[in-house]
Design an enzyme around this catalytic site. Structure first.
Site, PDB file in Angstrom:
ATOM      1  N   ASP A 147       4.660   0.298  -4.311  1.00  0.00           N
ATOM      2  CA  ASP A 147       3.253   0.545  -4.000  1.00  0.00           C
ATOM      3  C   ASP A 147       2.829   1.932  -4.491  1.00  0.00           C
ATOM      4  O   ASP A 147       1.710   2.116  -4.987  1.00  0.00           O
ATOM      5  CB  ASP A 147       3.016   0.428  -2.486  1.00  0.00           C
ATOM      6  CG  ASP A 147       3.381  -0.944  -1.953  1.00  0.00           C
ATOM      7  OD1 ASP A 147       3.158  -1.933  -2.667  1.00  0.00           O
ATOM      8  OD2 ASP A 147       3.906  -1.016  -0.827  1.00  0.00           O
ATOM      9  N   HIS A 178       4.004  -3.265   3.401  1.00  0.00           N
ATOM     10  CA  HIS A 178       4.263  -3.636   2.003  1.00  0.00           C
ATOM     11  C   HIS A 178       3.685  -5.016   1.697  1.00  0.00           C
ATOM     12  O   HIS A 178       4.316  -5.835   1.049  1.00  0.00           O
ATOM     13  CB  HIS A 178       5.771  -3.609   1.743  1.00  0.00           C
ATOM     14  CG  HIS A 178       6.155  -3.843   0.313  1.00  0.00           C
ATOM     15  ND1 HIS A 178       5.673  -3.093  -0.733  1.00  0.00           N
ATOM     16  CD2 HIS A 178       6.995  -4.748  -0.251  1.00  0.00           C
ATOM     17  CE1 HIS A 178       6.188  -3.525  -1.870  1.00  0.00           C
ATOM     18  NE2 HIS A 178       7.003  -4.535  -1.594  1.00  0.00           N
TER      19      HIS A 178
END
Length: 333
Positions: A168, A195
């Protein structure tokens, strides 16, 4: 020769290198193979133990021909899990099925939850002191699954369990740099939460870069759902494997350097954390300082804009559900 030297320089450390045994569970898969390649090039790895249910001896033989010191062993099938894990300092788990078009990470839950639970039981039995790095999706649920399994075996140490959310951050740096004409290596975005989808919260207000509100909203959405771009582009043949392998290798390298004693290493990761516990989420991703025992210091979220505060509230609601789903999977088994 040049490529090998280049990769190894990127993993270099100023501390003394004694080398660690690193086990990769799911080493023959789409993430596992490139991840294992990158770890074979890492001078902090003295032994690379590769485990999967198929093809692992071939992957190990292939990698063993690379001219770096790390010894590579391949282990295939459930009966070899103990041998693969015994003596491991770090265990990286990318095992599981990949996403297909239209699937969310949560759609993967039932299959991957069983896989991760089995591997966690092996880790608890054969390498109870190892640091566990969980890549298998959905990370928001698989990390709590591993925690519950370790608790059942009496070996849970929150300082040694990590959900790898580095991708990310890697994506955020790349996407911001693209619209601002910067070198992505010079762009640092603090990404917090979890996530998956709305649980991924890039704190663009902390970058020091000026954005319009339209840029903020579009970037935030792209960072949250960047994985979908890859799934669609691969047209049903897989998900983000190469970028995830790089991000996983980056986090593993940072942890290995910290375990060797290097100071000041901070990486984002999904861990057992006090940050959002008052809102009911026992696990949360923020920047974490790594040390010789794993988690050394959990950094706070820091200042947020009004827009980010709204997204934070939404993220925590979803995160609580994901965590509870993982906990219940083990407790209800």
């Amino acid at each position: 020769m040049f490529a090998t030297q280049l990769f190894r320089r990127s993993f270099s450390s100023s501390v003394a290198m004694h080398g660690k045994k690193v086990a990769v569970l799911g080493a023959a898969g789409g993430i596992g193979q490139p991840l294992s390649l990158l770890l074979k090039l890492n001078p902090l790895v003295s032994e690379l133990s590769l485990y999967d249910i198929v093809n692992t001896p071939g992957v190990a033989a292939d990698l063993s021909h690379i001219n770096t010191p790390a010894k590579v062993t391949g282990h295939k099938g459930a009966e070899s899990l103990g041998e693969a894990l015994t003596g491991s300092d770090v265990i990286v788990i990318p095992a599981g099925v990949p996403r297909k078009p239209g699937m969310t990470r949560d759609d993967l839950f039932n299959t991957n939850a069983n896989i991760v639970k089995t591997l966690a039981e092996g880790a608890a039995k054969y390498a109870p002191k190892a640091h566990l790095l969980i890549i298998s999706n959905p990370v928001n649920s698989t990390v709590p699954i591993v925690a519950e399994v370790l608790k059942k075996h009496g070996v849970f140490d929150p300082a040694r369990l990590f959900g790898v959310t580095s991708l990310d951050v890697v994506r955020a740096s790349t996407f911001v740099a693209a619209i601002k004409g910067k070198n992505p290596e010079d762009v640092h975005v603090h990404v917090v939460g979890g996530h998956s989808g709305v649980t991924i919260l890039p704190l663009l207000s902390q970058t020091g870069i000026k954005f319009t509100q339209d840029e903020i909203e579009k970037l935030t959405h792209r960072i949250q759902y960047g994985g979908d771009e890859v799934v669609k582009a691969k047209d049903g043949t897989g998900s983000a494997t190469l970028s995830m392998a790089q991000a996983g290798a980056r986090f593993t390298n940072s942890l290995l350097k910290a375990l060797e004693g290097q100071k000041g290493i901070v990486e984002p990761t999904f861990v057992f954390s006090p940050v959002a516990q008052k809102e009911g989420a026992d696990f949360f991703a923020t920047n974490v300082e790594l040390g010789t025992g794993g988690v050394a210091k959990i950094h706070p979220v820091g200042p947020m804009s009004d827009y980010e505060q709204k997204l934070y509230a939404e993220a925590v609601v979803e995160l609580k559900k994901n965590i509870a789903k993982g906990v219940q999977f083990v407790k209800g088994a």
